[in-house]
Write a protein that holds these residues in place. Structure first.
Motif, mmCIF file in Angstrom:
data_model
loop_
_atom_site.group_PDB
_atom_site.id
_atom_site.type_symbol
_atom_site.label_atom_id
_atom_site.label_comp_id
_atom_site.label_asym_id
_atom_site.label_seq_id
_atom_site.Cartn_x
_atom_site.Cartn_y
_atom_site.Cartn_z
ATOM 1 N N GLU A 1 0.680 -1.149 -0.198
ATOM 2 C CA GLU A 1 -0.034 0.110 -0.139
ATOM 3 C C GLU A 1 0.818 1.350 -0.142
ATOM 4 O OE1 GLU A 1 -2.731 -0.055 3.315
ATOM 5 O OE2 GLU A 1 -4.022 -1.751 2.102
ATOM 6 N N SER A 2 0.572 2.358 -0.735
ATOM 7 C CA SER A 2 1.241 3.474 -0.956
ATOM 8 C C SER A 2 0.954 4.302 0.410
ATOM 9 C CB SER A 2 0.718 4.265 -2.022
ATOM 10 O OG SER A 2 1.215 5.605 -2.113
ATOM 11 N N ARG A 3 2.036 4.921 0.753
ATOM 12 C CA ARG A 3 1.912 5.886 2.001
ATOM 13 C C ARG A 3 1.406 7.333 1.447
ATOM 14 N NH1 ARG A 3 7.678 4.515 5.167
ATOM 15 N NH2 ARG A 3 7.546 2.518 5.415
ATOM 16 N N ASN A 4 1.377 7.640 0.216
ATOM 17 C CA ASN A 4 1.051 8.925 -0.064
ATOM 18 C C ASN A 4 -0.246 8.952 -0.854
ATOM 19 O OD1 ASN A 4 3.500 9.730 1.265
ATOM 20 N ND2 ASN A 4 4.714 9.062 -0.190
ATOM 21 N N CYS A 5 -0.424 8.006 -1.892
ATOM 22 C CA CYS A 5 -1.487 8.166 -2.765
ATOM 23 C C CYS A 5 -2.488 7.589 -2.512
ATOM 24 C CB CYS A 5 -0.708 7.732 -3.991
ATOM 25 S SG CYS A 5 0.833 8.347 -4.533
ATOM 26 N N TYR A 6 -3.798 8.239 -2.734
ATOM 27 C CA TYR A 6 -5.035 7.703 -2.584
ATOM 28 C C TYR A 6 -6.172 7.676 -3.891
ATOM 29 C CZ TYR A 6 -3.774 8.355 2.469
ATOM 30 O OH TYR A 6 -3.280 8.092 3.615
ATOM 31 N N GLY A 7 -6.967 7.014 -3.905
ATOM 32 C CA GLY A 7 -7.747 6.921 -5.097
ATOM 33 C C GLY A 7 -8.762 8.187 -5.212
ATOM 34 N N LYS A 8 -8.796 8.964 -6.129
ATOM 35 C CA LYS A 8 -9.530 10.052 -6.307
ATOM 36 C C LYS A 8 -10.972 10.105 -6.160
ATOM 37 C CE LYS A 8 -6.366 12.750 -8.992
ATOM 38 N NZ LYS A 8 -5.973 13.331 -10.273
ATOM 39 N N VAL A 9 -11.531 8.960 -6.487
ATOM 40 C CA VAL A 9 -12.920 8.462 -6.440
ATOM 41 C C VAL A 9 -13.289 7.820 -5.140
ATOM 42 C CG1 VAL A 9 -14.880 7.211 -7.377
ATOM 43 C CG2 VAL A 9 -13.022 8.267 -8.811
ATOM 44 N N SER A 10 -12.551 6.747 -4.732
ATOM 45 C CA SER A 10 -12.732 5.905 -3.613
ATOM 46 C C SER A 10 -12.358 6.544 -2.234
ATOM 47 C CB SER A 10 -12.312 4.427 -3.876
ATOM 48 O OG SER A 10 -10.711 4.583 -3.798
ATOM 49 N N GLY A 11 -10.987 7.201 -2.420
ATOM 50 C CA GLY A 11 -10.519 7.751 -1.318
ATOM 51 C C GLY A 11 -9.606 6.760 -0.269
ATOM 52 N N LYS A 12 -9.593 5.482 -1.195
ATOM 53 C CA LYS A 12 -8.657 4.499 -0.468
ATOM 54 C C LYS A 12 -7.304 4.537 -0.801
ATOM 55 C CE LYS A 12 -12.758 1.151 -0.378
ATOM 56 N NZ LYS A 12 -13.003 -0.104 -0.697
ATOM 57 N N VAL A 13 -6.347 3.896 -0.003
ATOM 58 C CA VAL A 13 -4.980 3.869 -0.334
ATOM 59 C C VAL A 13 -4.751 3.134 -1.558
ATOM 60 C CG1 VAL A 13 -2.580 3.350 0.530
ATOM 61 C CG2 VAL A 13 -4.492 4.238 2.224
ATOM 62 N N LEU A 14 -3.694 3.589 -2.535
ATOM 63 C CA LEU A 14 -3.731 2.868 -3.579
ATOM 64 C C LEU A 14 -2.610 1.672 -3.440
ATOM 65 C CD1 LEU A 14 -3.589 5.938 -6.094
ATOM 66 C CD2 LEU A 14 -5.413 4.242 -5.888
ATOM 67 N N LYS A 15 -2.507 0.958 -4.177
ATOM 68 C CA LYS A 15 -1.761 -0.123 -4.003
ATOM 69 C C LYS A 15 -0.436 0.329 -5.136
ATOM 70 C CE LYS A 15 -3.675 -3.644 -1.977
ATOM 71 N NZ LYS A 15 -3.248 -4.050 -0.650
ATOM 72 N N GLU A 16 0.660 0.266 -4.821
ATOM 73 C CA GLU A 16 2.059 0.857 -5.513
ATOM 74 C C GLU A 16 2.728 -0.712 -6.095
ATOM 75 O OE1 GLU A 16 3.970 3.392 -3.059
ATOM 76 O OE2 GLU A 16 5.257 2.007 -2.170
ATOM 77 N N TYR A 17 3.680 -0.175 -7.129
ATOM 78 C CA TYR A 17 4.455 -1.293 -7.625
ATOM 79 C C TYR A 17 5.869 -0.729 -7.930
ATOM 80 C CZ TYR A 17 0.004 -3.464 -8.095
ATOM 81 O OH TYR A 17 -1.355 -4.215 -7.958
ATOM 82 N N GLU A 18 6.952 -1.408 -7.816
ATOM 83 C CA GLU A 18 8.372 -1.026 -8.097
ATOM 84 C C GLU A 18 8.681 -0.463 -9.682
ATOM 85 O OE1 GLU A 18 10.491 0.574 -6.098
ATOM 86 O OE2 GLU A 18 9.552 -0.138 -4.023
ATOM 87 N N SER A 19 8.095 -1.405 -10.348
ATOM 88 C CA SER A 19 8.542 -1.234 -11.850
ATOM 89 C C SER A 19 7.199 -1.356 -12.794
ATOM 90 C CB SER A 19 9.340 -2.749 -12.162
ATOM 91 O OG SER A 19 8.740 -3.730 -12.101
ATOM 92 N N GLU A 20 7.162 -0.919 -14.082
ATOM 93 C CA GLU A 20 6.119 -1.184 -14.841
ATOM 94 C C GLU A 20 5.642 -2.547 -15.307
ATOM 95 O OE1 GLU A 20 5.038 0.599 -19.160
ATOM 96 O OE2 GLU A 20 7.263 0.526 -18.693
ATOM 97 N N ARG A 21 6.644 -3.277 -15.278
ATOM 98 C CA ARG A 21 6.316 -4.714 -15.492
ATOM 99 C C ARG A 21 5.535 -5.700 -14.508
ATOM 100 N NH1 ARG A 21 10.547 -9.251 -18.006
ATOM 101 N NH2 ARG A 21 8.824 -10.764 -18.282
#
Length: 246
Positions: free
Chosen positions: A72-92
């Protein structure tokens, strides 16, 4: 398509693991093993090589294909849901996660690189618009690179999506540096009239209006074009290093 991994080995056997390029290849491999040997296997994305392997469903790493590298991201939230976003290190990793979500839950997702945290997130496909690969070096008020759009239509579509999410109206304008790409701004073209330059004059000998940045100059150029029907464009002056319209 499968092959023996050059870097990953089984913890119990010490033998090279079989690796797959996509989750579909891994699922086909799991299906083949189940039919031929009767062993249940589950695909998982390896955090070391970023390719897919198989493991028995009882093992920790196969319980959830993305638990090893999704957090889970420490800084980013969904603009619609307001929930914490999942984050990934690489594009792949993000692309494979999007494929997994789409195939398992039927939700079409796209990966994108966040300009705030520099990590990768997922977003519903119908809320994403195509960005231009060009970089014009235009910055927003926070000093971050502005998003670039390949056409006015793409920029307007993005503005509509953001309005639905935030109820904040954004205006579309052509980039003053590269006229084949478009940006969004919170500013209103009617609010920008510039100020008279103390150095630069036009061909008639009148002092030009000057602007601190290309965005302000372009917004006033849009307003002039609408009001008088005469198309004008901004340009950066090499003498005063300000922006003018002409």
């Amino acid at each position: 398509m499968s092959r023996k991994s050059r870097s990953c080995r089984g913890k119990a056997t010490g033998r090279p693991l079989t690796e797959y390029d996509t989750i579909k290849d891994a699922e086909d491999g799991a299906s083949y093993i189940r039919q031929k040997f009767g062993h249940a296997m589950v695909p998982y994305l390896c955090p070391q090589c970023s390719l897919w392997h198989l493991a028995p469903p009882s093992t920790e790493r196969s319980s959830e294909p993305f638990q090893k590298f999704t957090r889970e991201s420490r800084n980013c939230y969904g603009k619609v849901s307001g929930k914490v976003l999942k984050e990934y290190e690489s594009e792949r990793e993000a692309v494979e996660a999007a494929k997994y979500v789409s195939e398992k839950y039927g939700n079409q997702m796209l990966s994108y690189k966040c300009k705030d945290c520099r990590k990768w997130h997922l977003s519903p496909a119908d809320r994403q618009t195509e960005h231009s690969s060009w970089s014009c070096l235009c910055l927003d008020q926070n000093g971050s690179p502005k998003d670039c759009y390949q056409s006015q239509k793409d920029a307007e579509l993005r503005a509509e999506i953001l309005f639905e999410e935030t109820r904040r109206k954004l205006n579309v304008y052509r980039c003053p540096k590269i006229r084949t790409i478009w940006h969004l701004t919170k500013k209103d073209p009617k609010d920008y009239v510039g100020r008279k330059s103390l150095k630069c004059c036009n061909k008639q000998g009148n002092f030009r209006m000057e602007y601190d940045c290309g965005e302000d100059a372009m917004l006033h150029a849009i307003e002039i074009t609408k009001r008088y029907g005469k198309e004008v464009f901004p340009f950066e002056c090499s003498e005063c290093l300000k922006w003018h319209v002409g």
